[in-house]
Write a protein that holds these residues in place. Structure first.
Motif, short mmCIF file in Angstrom:
data_model
loop_
_atom_site.label_atom_id
_atom_site.label_comp_id
_atom_site.label_asym_id
_atom_site.label_seq_id
_atom_site.Cartn_x
_atom_site.Cartn_y
_atom_site.Cartn_z
N MET A 3 9.30 4.62 -4.96
CA MET A 3 7.94 4.96 -4.55
C MET A 3 6.96 4.46 -5.61
SD MET A 3 6.44 8.71 -3.51
CE MET A 3 7.65 8.86 -2.22
N THR A 4 5.88 3.83 -5.17
CA THR A 4 4.95 3.25 -6.11
C THR A 4 4.11 4.32 -6.77
OG1 THR A 4 3.22 2.99 -4.46
CG2 THR A 4 4.82 1.20 -4.62
N THR A 5 3.49 3.91 -7.88
CA THR A 5 2.62 4.84 -8.59
C THR A 5 1.46 5.27 -7.71
OG1 THR A 5 3.20 3.83 -10.69
CG2 THR A 5 1.18 5.13 -10.63
N GLY A 6 0.90 4.33 -6.93
CA GLY A 6 -0.20 4.66 -6.04
C GLY A 6 0.16 5.72 -5.04
N PHE A 7 1.37 5.62 -4.49
CA PHE A 7 1.78 6.62 -3.52
C PHE A 7 2.09 7.95 -4.19
CE2 PHE A 7 4.29 8.66 -0.21
CZ PHE A 7 3.47 8.43 0.88
N ASP A 8 2.64 7.91 -5.39
CA ASP A 8 2.84 9.16 -6.15
C ASP A 8 1.52 9.92 -6.25
OD1 ASP A 8 5.52 8.88 -6.58
OD2 ASP A 8 5.29 7.90 -8.52
N HIS A 9 0.44 9.20 -6.48
CA HIS A 9 -0.86 9.83 -6.62
C HIS A 9 -1.30 10.45 -5.29
CE1 HIS A 9 -4.86 10.40 -8.45
NE2 HIS A 9 -5.33 10.11 -7.26
N ILE A 10 -1.05 9.74 -4.20
CA ILE A 10 -1.41 10.26 -2.88
C ILE A 10 -0.71 11.57 -2.61
CG2 ILE A 10 -1.07 9.82 -0.40
CD1 ILE A 10 -1.84 6.92 -0.93
N LEU A 11 0.53 11.69 -3.09
CA LEU A 11 1.30 12.90 -2.85
C LEU A 11 0.67 14.13 -3.51
CD1 LEU A 11 4.97 11.62 -3.23
CD2 LEU A 11 3.74 12.15 -1.12
N ASP B 144 -3.80 -0.22 2.59
CA ASP B 144 -3.74 -0.51 1.16
C ASP B 144 -3.69 0.79 0.36
OD1 ASP B 144 -5.63 -0.98 -1.49
OD2 ASP B 144 -4.22 -2.61 -1.09
N LEU B 145 -2.70 0.92 -0.52
CA LEU B 145 -2.51 2.15 -1.27
C LEU B 145 -3.70 2.46 -2.18
CD1 LEU B 145 1.26 2.04 -2.32
CD2 LEU B 145 0.15 3.71 -0.83
N VAL B 146 -4.24 1.42 -2.80
CA VAL B 146 -5.38 1.63 -3.70
C VAL B 146 -6.58 2.16 -2.92
CG1 VAL B 146 -6.99 0.52 -5.28
CG2 VAL B 146 -4.56 -0.09 -5.35
N ALA B 147 -6.83 1.54 -1.75
CA ALA B 147 -7.95 1.99 -0.93
C ALA B 147 -7.73 3.41 -0.43
CB ALA B 147 -8.15 1.03 0.25
N ALA B 148 -6.52 3.69 0.00
CA ALA B 148 -6.22 5.05 0.48
C ALA B 148 -6.39 6.06 -0.64
CB ALA B 148 -4.79 5.10 1.04
N ARG B 149 -5.92 5.71 -1.81
CA ARG B 149 -6.07 6.61 -2.96
C ARG B 149 -7.54 6.86 -3.26
NH1 ARG B 149 -3.74 5.54 -9.13
NH2 ARG B 149 -5.23 6.88 -10.19
N SER B 150 -8.34 5.81 -3.22
CA SER B 150 -9.78 5.96 -3.51
C SER B 150 -10.46 6.85 -2.48
CB SER B 150 -10.44 4.58 -3.53
OG SER B 150 -9.91 3.78 -4.58
#
Length: 238
Positions: free
Chosen positions: A1-9, A221-227
């Motif tokens: 799991m990518t760092t970006g998705f870890d953040h989403i969690l 996009d994970l970055v966009a979703a995170r933002s």
């Protein structure tokens, strides 16, 4: 799991609908999926409140799990936050998804409860059902036998046995209704979870499998979703 998705969690899921996310997240899974996809936010009380691009059966099942899961388990649903928007498909595919949710839930969630209740023959019938009519017939038998046992236990004032038998009857009845209403498939998980360990993990696996039927959500996009998620909860400027 990518760092970006870890953040989403880190987004916090809560039961019920919500006018807008709180500082720690504070939405249901479908509301979180709206934010992650960049869609206009709305409170989701039922799958009909979701945008047309959300699969109705999948969002109904996800919402049912979201509202039934205890807080310590609900985080499992964040794994699906990027997979709901854009999942809507033809009526034929949506019907297939509904049938799958019912069959998979009867096969995977009812048997441990039935075994716990001392009904191994019905547990085997549910687990071995290869098509939905077979599974529904087994669920009907379980609902009838559970109801009979609950009544007999009440006459004996055996409240513990009665509670288990009533759970069988109630959960098997939900299984019968799941053939037409995907949210009832989540009620199968809710009814079994109090008596069978691992129920929520299996229920999440069923959602994962159902999401693989038919149209897949486009990549977000994970970055966009995170933002978007961070902006919604006030961690960065909107």
């Amino acid at each position: 799991m990518t760092t970006g998705f870890d953040h989403i969690l880190n987004w916090r899921l809560l039961a019920g609908s919500h006018p807008f996310p709180g500082p720690d997240g504070g939405t249901c899974i479908n509301e979180a999926a709206l934010v992650a996809a960049g869609l206009p936010y709305r409170a989701i009380r039922a799958s009909a409140d979701c945008p047309p691009c959300f699969s109705r059966p999948l969002s109904a099942y996800a919402l049912g799990l979201n509202d039934a899961m205890p807080d310590r388990e609900r985080h499992r649903l964040m794994a699906f936050v990027l997979r709901l928007s854009g999942s809507a498909d033809t009526s034929m595919v949506e019907a297939e998804r509904t049938r799958f949710l019912a069959l998979a839930s009867i096969r995977g969630l009812l048997p441990p409860l039935l075994d716990r209740a001392g009904l191994p023959d019905l547990a085997a019938r549910c687990a071995e059902a290869s098509v939905l009519p077979e599974a529904l017939a087994a669920a009907r038998a379980a609902a009838w036998r559970g109801g009979a046992r609950a009544q007999a236990a009440a006459l004996r004032r055996d409240w513990r046995a009665g509670a288990l038998a009533a759970a069988v009857a109630r959960t098997a009845t939900a299984a019968i209704r799941a053939a037409d209403d995907p949210r009832c498939a989540a009620e199968i998980a809710e009814g079994a979870a109090a008596f069978a360990s691992g129920t929520w993990e299996r229920a999440a696996a069923i959602l994962d499998a159902a999401l693989r039927i038919g149209r897949q959500a486009p990549d977000i996009d994970l970055v966009a979703a995170r933002s978007r998620l961070d902006a919604a909860r006030g961690m960065v400027d909107a």
